[in-house]
Design an enzyme around this catalytic site. Structure first.
Site, PDB file in Angstrom:
ATOM      1  N   TYR A  55      30.903  51.523  45.917  1.00 32.98           N
ATOM      2  CA  TYR A  55      31.032  50.119  45.504  1.00 32.98           C
ATOM      3  C   TYR A  55      30.275  49.188  46.458  1.00 32.98           C
ATOM      4  O   TYR A  55      30.369  49.312  47.677  1.00 32.98           O
ATOM      5  CB  TYR A  55      32.506  49.700  45.407  1.00 32.98           C
ATOM      6  CG  TYR A  55      33.228  50.324  44.214  1.00 32.98           C
ATOM      7  CD1 TYR A  55      32.526  50.975  43.188  1.00 32.98           C
ATOM      8  CD2 TYR A  55      34.612  50.270  44.107  1.00 32.98           C
ATOM      9  CE1 TYR A  55      33.181  51.540  42.105  1.00 32.98           C
ATOM     10  CE2 TYR A  55      35.280  50.840  43.012  1.00 32.98           C
ATOM     11  CZ  TYR A  55      34.545  51.476  42.021  1.00 32.98           C
ATOM     12  OH  TYR A  55      35.199  52.034  40.940  1.00 32.98           O
ATOM     13  N   GLY A 217      36.221  44.402  31.369  1.00 32.38           N
ATOM     14  CA  GLY A 217      35.309  43.897  32.401  1.00 32.38           C
ATOM     15  C   GLY A 217      35.137  42.386  32.321  1.00 32.38           C
ATOM     16  O   GLY A 217      34.181  41.833  32.862  1.00 32.38           O
ATOM     17  N   PHE A 221      37.169  37.773  27.375  1.00 37.34           N
ATOM     18  CA  PHE A 221      37.276  36.304  27.417  1.00 37.34           C
ATOM     19  C   PHE A 221      35.959  35.617  27.075  1.00 37.34           C
ATOM     20  O   PHE A 221      35.952  34.446  26.723  1.00 37.34           O
ATOM     21  CB  PHE A 221      37.736  35.857  28.816  1.00 37.34           C
ATOM     22  CG  PHE A 221      38.961  36.581  29.272  1.00 37.34           C
ATOM     23  CD1 PHE A 221      40.219  36.186  28.836  1.00 37.34           C
ATOM     24  CD2 PHE A 221      38.867  37.693  30.095  1.00 37.34           C
ATOM     25  CE1 PHE A 221      41.356  36.876  29.220  1.00 37.34           C
ATOM     26  CE2 PHE A 221      39.996  38.396  30.482  1.00 37.34           C
ATOM     27  CZ  PHE A 221      41.247  37.984  30.049  1.00 37.34           C
ATOM     28  N   THR A 222      34.861  36.339  27.202  1.00 35.86           N
ATOM     29  CA  THR A 222      33.568  35.657  27.093  1.00 35.86           C
ATOM     30  C   THR A 222      32.712  36.125  25.917  1.00 35.86           C
ATOM     31  O   THR A 222      31.888  35.371  25.405  1.00 35.86           O
ATOM     32  CB  THR A 222      32.747  35.900  28.381  1.00 35.86           C
ATOM     33  OG1 THR A 222      32.731  37.310  28.646  1.00 35.86           O
ATOM     34  CG2 THR A 222      33.362  35.205  29.577  1.00 35.86           C
TER      35      THR A 222
HETATM   36  P1  NAP Z   1      38.581  43.993  34.399  1.00 35.76           P
HETATM   37  O1  NAP Z   1      39.884  43.539  34.980  1.00 35.76           O
HETATM   38  O2  NAP Z   1      38.557  44.425  32.975  1.00 35.76           O
HETATM   39  O3  NAP Z   1      37.474  42.874  34.572  1.00 35.76           O
HETATM   40  C1  NAP Z   1      37.410  42.056  35.704  1.00 35.76           C
HETATM   41  C2  NAP Z   1      36.538  40.888  35.377  1.00 35.76           C
HETATM   42  O4  NAP Z   1      37.194  40.087  34.387  1.00 35.76           O
HETATM   43  C3  NAP Z   1      36.306  39.994  36.576  1.00 35.76           C
HETATM   44  O5  NAP Z   1      34.959  39.538  36.524  1.00 35.76           O
HETATM   45  C4  NAP Z   1      37.282  38.845  36.356  1.00 35.76           C
HETATM   46  O6  NAP Z   1      36.812  37.630  36.910  1.00 35.76           O
HETATM   47  C5  NAP Z   1      37.329  38.756  34.844  1.00 35.76           C
HETATM   48  N1  NAP Z   1      38.625  38.243  34.393  1.00 35.76           N
HETATM   49  C6  NAP Z   1      39.837  38.792  34.618  1.00 35.76           C
HETATM   50  N2  NAP Z   1      40.817  38.034  34.064  1.00 35.76           N
HETATM   51  C7  NAP Z   1      40.196  36.995  33.477  1.00 35.76           C
HETATM   52  C8  NAP Z   1      40.668  35.877  32.739  1.00 35.76           C
HETATM   53  N3  NAP Z   1      41.973  35.686  32.513  1.00 35.76           N
HETATM   54  N4  NAP Z   1      39.756  35.014  32.261  1.00 35.76           N
HETATM   55  C9  NAP Z   1      38.433  35.201  32.485  1.00 35.76           C
HETATM   56  N5  NAP Z   1      37.922  36.246  33.205  1.00 35.76           N
HETATM   57  C10 NAP Z   1      38.811  37.143  33.692  1.00 35.76           C
HETATM   58  O7  NAP Z   1      38.127  45.215  35.284  1.00 35.76           O
HETATM   59  P2  NAP Z   1      36.759  45.680  36.004  1.00 35.76           P
HETATM   60  O8  NAP Z   1      36.467  44.763  37.136  1.00 35.76           O
HETATM   61  O9  NAP Z   1      35.682  45.938  35.039  1.00 35.76           O
HETATM   62  O10 NAP Z   1      37.253  47.068  36.570  1.00 35.76           O
HETATM   63  C11 NAP Z   1      38.450  47.104  37.332  1.00 35.76           C
HETATM   64  C12 NAP Z   1      38.388  48.138  38.409  1.00 35.76           C
HETATM   65  O11 NAP Z   1      38.254  49.433  37.823  1.00 35.76           O
HETATM   66  C13 NAP Z   1      37.198  48.048  39.366  1.00 35.76           C
HETATM   67  O12 NAP Z   1      37.396  47.102  40.397  1.00 35.76           O
HETATM   68  C14 NAP Z   1      37.169  49.447  39.921  1.00 35.76           C
HETATM   69  O13 NAP Z   1      38.137  49.572  40.931  1.00 35.76           O
HETATM   70  C15 NAP Z   1      37.558  50.286  38.714  1.00 35.76           C
HETATM   71  N6  NAP Z   1      36.387  50.854  37.986  1.00 35.76           N
HETATM   72  C16 NAP Z   1      36.267  52.212  37.956  1.00 35.76           C
HETATM   73  C17 NAP Z   1      35.224  52.799  37.273  1.00 35.76           C
HETATM   74  C18 NAP Z   1      35.110  54.296  37.251  1.00 35.76           C
HETATM   75  O14 NAP Z   1      34.077  54.830  36.796  1.00 35.76           O
HETATM   76  N7  NAP Z   1      36.110  55.013  37.729  1.00 35.76           N
HETATM   77  C19 NAP Z   1      34.272  52.008  36.596  1.00 35.76           C
HETATM   78  C20 NAP Z   1      34.431  50.623  36.631  1.00 35.76           C
HETATM   79  C21 NAP Z   1      35.503  50.064  37.311  1.00 35.76           C
HETATM   80  P3  NAP Z   1      37.658  36.908  38.103  1.00 35.76           P
HETATM   81  O15 NAP Z   1      37.391  37.682  39.348  1.00 35.76           O
HETATM   82  O16 NAP Z   1      37.050  35.538  38.101  1.00 35.76           O
HETATM   83  O17 NAP Z   1      39.090  36.905  37.696  1.00 35.76           O
END
Ligand code: NAP
Length: 310
Positions: A55, A217, A221-222
């Site tokens: 990461y 991701g 929301f968008t």
């Molecule tokens: P997510 O929670 O689906 O998306 C997070 C994104 O959504 C952030 O940019 C966040 O922005 C935005 N967001 C969240 N709540 C919101 C709301 N109420 N309104 C508007 N925007 C909102 O998850 P993700 O970040 O894609 O993935 C989560 C975690 O999964 C990663 O951090 C990682 O640890 C893990 N991951 C693992 C793999 C794998 O291959 N194993 C792959 C991808 C991810 P804000 O920060 O502004 O809230």
């Protein structure tokens, strides 16, 4: 619904809602801001922290490690998950690779875990995951690395990520200890694991899946596609039925219903959030109180697939 739950049949107690740090580098938090974020997660019971060596081009673990340096009591309050097995090309922080590839060989796993321990400033990793399936995985060799790390107390539990059921079975067949999780993409907008046997296998073996990108991701929301619009409308309607007003997030409870939809699945999914905002973590934790009816769950399924339930 309980805020902490055993991951896997013989596993570790983890928070049902997990904080993910994939995007940490982009948050541009100072060390103190990150520490405040971690404390706010712990305050609402989010004690499990998801990382991967890669990461932020191999930098997020050390940003996190810097924040928890010297805070042994804080370290003991959390469960740290990290991953290995991907070698990024042209990395500034771990150079030497010109073509990206996977490596689940003995030497790579040991080296990667040693780096993670150093970067995270910790003596042990609670759960180590193989990040992606490696076509060249020699399961005996991967198992040998796991055994060494377990014996030395450097890793307590093991799992995989993005593995198909047969890939999972192959690795499990060579291990003494049960794999406790398969971290997979799963959300109201990504239903594949419901239909490709991944979640069937998790339930069968009592392996707890972690769901990455549980809010698509952020696309939930968008994104202005027809499919996402349809999903948003149903989430919003169900949020209103459940009396949610989205006060914490300004999204009419869309986030909470999307998380509740994952929590409702009998395989005991652990959503891994990616938000940088403590109020959005709190909002997701509140989703533990929401129990969707079967009818509500299938309304969301229909909105996502674009088909009625046959
Ligand atoms: P997510 O929670 O689906 O998306 C997070 C994104 O959504 C952030 O940019 C966040 O922005 C935005 N967001 C969240 N709540 C919101 C709301 N109420 N309104 C508007 N925007 C909102 O998850 P993700 O970040 O894609 O993935 C989560 C975690 O999964 C990663 O951090 C990682 O640890 C893990 N991951 C693992 C793999 C794998 O291959 N194993 C792959 C991808 C991810 P804000 O920060 O502004 O809230």
């Amino acid at each position: 619904m309980t805020a902490r739950m055993q991951m896997g049949s013989n596993g570790l107690k983890c928070s049902r809602i997990i904080a993910g740090f994939w995007r940490l580098k982009n948050w541009n938090y100072s060390t103190q801001q990150l520490l405040d974020f971690i404390y706010q997660c712990l305050d609402v019971g989010v004690t499990t922290m998801d990382h991967a060596d890669i990461y932020g081009d191999y930098s997020c673990e050390s940003i996190f490690g810097k924040a928890i340096t010297g805070k042994t009591a804080l370290r003991d309050k959390m469960q740290i998950v990290t991953k290995c097995g991907i070698r990024l090309q042209n990395s500034e922080n771990w150079p030497g690779v010109v073509h990206q590839h996977y490596n689940t060989g003995y030497d790579h796993i040991i080296t990667s875990v040693e780096r993670s321990l150093k970067n995270l400033n910790t003596d042990y990793i609670d759960v180590l995951l193989i990040h992606r399936p490696d076509a060249l995985m020699d399961a005996d060799e991967t198992a040998r690395a796991f055994d060494k790390l377990l014996k030395e107390g450097k890793v307590r539990y093991f799992g995989v990520s993005n593995f198909s059921p047969s890939q999972f079975n192959l690795l499990q067949s060579r291990l003494q200890q049960p794999l406790i999780t398969n971290q997979i993409e799963c959300s109201v907008s990504f239903l594949d694991p419901l239909h490709d046997r991944t979640l069937d296998q998790c339930q069968q073996l009592r392996v707890s899946p972690m769901a990455w990108s549980p809010l698509g991701g952020g696309n939930l929301f968008t994104d202005d596609s027809e499919k996402t619009g349809r999903i948003r409308n149903v989430l919003k309607t169900i949020g209103m039925e459940a009396g949610l007003n989205g006060q914490k997030t300004g999204e009419y409870g869309i986030d909470q219903v999307a998380i509740a939809w994952l929590l409702r699945h009998p395989s005991n999914i652990f959503p891994v959030l990616g938000t940088s905002k403590p109020e959005r973590i709190r909002s997701a934790v509140d989703a533990l109180e929401i129990m969707l009816s079967r009818e509500q769950w299938y309304r969301i399924w229909s909105a996502s697939t674009g088909t009625p339930v046959p």
